[in-house]
Design an enzyme around this catalytic site. Structure first.
Site, PDB file in Angstrom:
ATOM      1  N   SER A   8       0.829  -1.198   0.000  1.00  0.00           N
ATOM      2  CA  SER A   8       0.000   0.000   0.000  1.00  0.00           C
ATOM      3  C   SER A   8       0.868   1.254   0.000  1.00  0.00           C
ATOM      4  O   SER A   8       1.801   1.376   0.795  1.00  0.00           O
ATOM      5  CB  SER A   8      -0.901   0.015   1.234  1.00  0.00           C
ATOM      6  OG  SER A   8      -1.531   1.272   1.370  1.00  0.00           O
ATOM      7  N   HIS A  32      -1.149  -1.326  -4.147  1.00  0.00           N
ATOM      8  CA  HIS A  32      -2.428  -1.031  -3.513  1.00  0.00           C
ATOM      9  C   HIS A  32      -2.595   0.474  -3.358  1.00  0.00           C
ATOM     10  O   HIS A  32      -1.760   1.147  -2.740  1.00  0.00           O
ATOM     11  CB  HIS A  32      -2.474  -1.711  -2.139  1.00  0.00           C
ATOM     12  CG  HIS A  32      -3.832  -1.698  -1.506  1.00  0.00           C
ATOM     13  ND1 HIS A  32      -4.813  -2.620  -1.820  1.00  0.00           N
ATOM     14  CD2 HIS A  32      -4.370  -0.878  -0.570  1.00  0.00           C
ATOM     15  CE1 HIS A  32      -5.892  -2.367  -1.099  1.00  0.00           C
ATOM     16  NE2 HIS A  32      -5.663  -1.314  -0.329  1.00  0.00           N
ATOM     17  N   ASP A  34      -5.033   3.358  -1.943  1.00  0.00           N
ATOM     18  CA  ASP A  34      -6.150   3.668  -1.054  1.00  0.00           C
ATOM     19  C   ASP A  34      -6.760   5.008  -1.442  1.00  0.00           C
ATOM     20  O   ASP A  34      -6.152   6.065  -1.248  1.00  0.00           O
ATOM     21  CB  ASP A  34      -5.666   3.722   0.399  1.00  0.00           C
ATOM     22  CG  ASP A  34      -5.272   2.355   0.924  1.00  0.00           C
ATOM     23  OD1 ASP A  34      -6.154   1.485   0.996  1.00  0.00           O
ATOM     24  OD2 ASP A  34      -4.089   2.155   1.247  1.00  0.00           O
ATOM     25  N   MET A  36      -9.435   7.647  -0.577  1.00  0.00           N
ATOM     26  CA  MET A  36     -10.268   8.074   0.544  1.00  0.00           C
ATOM     27  C   MET A  36     -10.823   9.472   0.267  1.00  0.00           C
ATOM     28  O   MET A  36     -10.124  10.311  -0.301  1.00  0.00           O
ATOM     29  CB  MET A  36      -9.448   8.101   1.841  1.00  0.00           C
ATOM     30  CG  MET A  36      -8.784   6.790   2.191  1.00  0.00           C
ATOM     31  SD  MET A  36      -7.886   6.920   3.766  1.00  0.00           S
ATOM     32  CE  MET A  36      -7.069   5.326   3.818  1.00  0.00           C
ATOM     33  N   HIS A  65      -8.519   0.505  -3.891  1.00  0.00           N
ATOM     34  CA  HIS A  65      -9.437   0.258  -2.787  1.00  0.00           C
ATOM     35  C   HIS A  65     -10.199   1.549  -2.519  1.00  0.00           C
ATOM     36  O   HIS A  65      -9.641   2.512  -1.985  1.00  0.00           O
ATOM     37  CB  HIS A  65      -8.615  -0.184  -1.567  1.00  0.00           C
ATOM     38  CG  HIS A  65      -9.426  -0.415  -0.344  1.00  0.00           C
ATOM     39  ND1 HIS A  65      -8.836  -0.608   0.888  1.00  0.00           N
ATOM     40  CD2 HIS A  65     -10.776  -0.483  -0.126  1.00  0.00           C
ATOM     41  CE1 HIS A  65      -9.775  -0.788   1.802  1.00  0.00           C
ATOM     42  NE2 HIS A  65     -10.951  -0.712   1.216  1.00  0.00           N
ATOM     43  N   MET A  67     -12.425   3.716  -0.604  1.00  0.00           N
ATOM     44  CA  MET A  67     -13.070   4.012   0.673  1.00  0.00           C
ATOM     45  C   MET A  67     -13.774   5.356   0.525  1.00  0.00           C
ATOM     46  O   MET A  67     -13.342   6.381   1.048  1.00  0.00           O
ATOM     47  CB  MET A  67     -12.022   4.028   1.793  1.00  0.00           C
ATOM     48  CG  MET A  67     -11.523   2.641   2.136  1.00  0.00           C
ATOM     49  SD  MET A  67     -10.079   2.649   3.219  1.00  0.00           S
ATOM     50  CE  MET A  67      -8.777   2.763   1.980  1.00  0.00           C
ATOM     51  N   MET A 136     -11.350  -6.298   6.057  1.00  0.00           N
ATOM     52  CA  MET A 136     -10.553  -5.271   6.722  1.00  0.00           C
ATOM     53  C   MET A 136     -10.143  -5.760   8.113  1.00  0.00           C
ATOM     54  O   MET A 136     -10.981  -6.192   8.894  1.00  0.00           O
ATOM     55  CB  MET A 136     -11.349  -3.970   6.842  1.00  0.00           C
ATOM     56  CG  MET A 136     -11.606  -3.256   5.527  1.00  0.00           C
ATOM     57  SD  MET A 136     -10.088  -2.721   4.700  1.00  0.00           S
ATOM     58  CE  MET A 136      -9.383  -1.596   5.915  1.00  0.00           C
ATOM     59  N   ASP A 174      -6.374  -6.471   4.789  1.00  0.00           N
ATOM     60  CA  ASP A 174      -5.789  -5.130   4.729  1.00  0.00           C
ATOM     61  C   ASP A 174      -5.873  -4.501   6.114  1.00  0.00           C
ATOM     62  O   ASP A 174      -6.970  -4.328   6.654  1.00  0.00           O
ATOM     63  CB  ASP A 174      -6.553  -4.287   3.712  1.00  0.00           C
ATOM     64  CG  ASP A 174      -6.019  -2.874   3.582  1.00  0.00           C
ATOM     65  OD1 ASP A 174      -5.008  -2.545   4.238  1.00  0.00           O
ATOM     66  OD2 ASP A 174      -6.604  -2.090   2.814  1.00  0.00           O
TER      67      ASP A 174
END
Length: 221
Positions: A8, A32, A34, A36, A65, A67, A136, A174
């Site tokens: 990540s 990875h 993230d 957000m 991913h 979020m 998660m 994760d």
């Protein structure tokens, strides 16, 4: 079980993402990312324009991913931008079947993520729509959190349901994945591992990826 490592970039240097990706090239399976939005989770990271640039800057497939609120609107765009995998959250998606199918139609693997408090058995009927289930192992939104051991039974349950369903569904974990936790995750049935601080906080990220892979392979054999 084919182990895959997805470092990540959440805690890496956002000003040098191409260099960050290069540090694990040849060792990692995925990168990875993230995403957000400061709404679904209390943090703000990067979005679609950065992903579009990063796709061009690395040969590693991107494991995005999301979020974010309203993934039904935004998720297909990440697949269209060239991400190899796009994961949406059960808690945020209002039309998960449609969105998962649109992700696949756009050429990416469709992932489905569950927060720690979300029961995996509630989504057993959706297994046929996904390529990867993400459990998660911390609350989403921040890097560097400690692994939640109470998630190990949930990982085992997820693996049990995947076996029952059949097909090639990956099981990703994760949050807090490191040399001290990855073996427990592998023993519980996970086969795709997201590691941020453990990789990019080390002196040799590529070697750390290799070491984590070896640990998971031994534990999951």
């Amino acid at each position: 079980m084919a182990v895959q490592i997805s470092p990540s970039i959440l805690t890496a240097d956002f000003a040098r993402l191409a260099d960050v990706a290069a540090k694990v090239a040849g060792a990692a399976d995925w990168l990875h990312v993230d995403v957000m939005d400061n709404h679904f989770v209390p943090n703000l990271t990067i979005g679609l324009p950065v992903v579009e640039s990063l796709v061009k800057a690395t040969d590693l497939p991107l494991d995005c991913h999301l979020m974010i609120e309203n993934p039904d609107r935004w998720a297909p765009g990440y697949a269209e931008a060239g991400a190899g995998s796009v994961t949406i959250h059960a808690e945020a998606a209002r039309a998960p079947v449609r969105t998962l199918r649109e992700i696949r139609k756009a050429g990416a693997r469709a992932g489905f993520a569950l927060n720690p408090a979300t029961a995996v058995q509630d989504y057993e009927d959706l297994l046929g729509e996904i390529d990867m289930l993400l459990v998660m192992t911390v609350e989403p939104g921040f890097g560097g959190q400690s692994f939640l051991d109470i998630m190990l039974p949930k990982i085992r349950k997820a693996r049990e349901l995947i076996r029952k369903h059949g097909g090639e569904i990956w099981l990703q974990v994760d949050g807090g994945v490191s040399s001290t936790t990855i073996e427990r995750c592998a023993e519980a049935g996970a086969d795709v591992f997201v590691a941020g601080n453990a990789v990019y906080g080390s002196d040799d990220p590529a070697q750390t990826v290799r070491d984590l892979r070896a640990q998971a392979e031994r534990a999951g054999a």
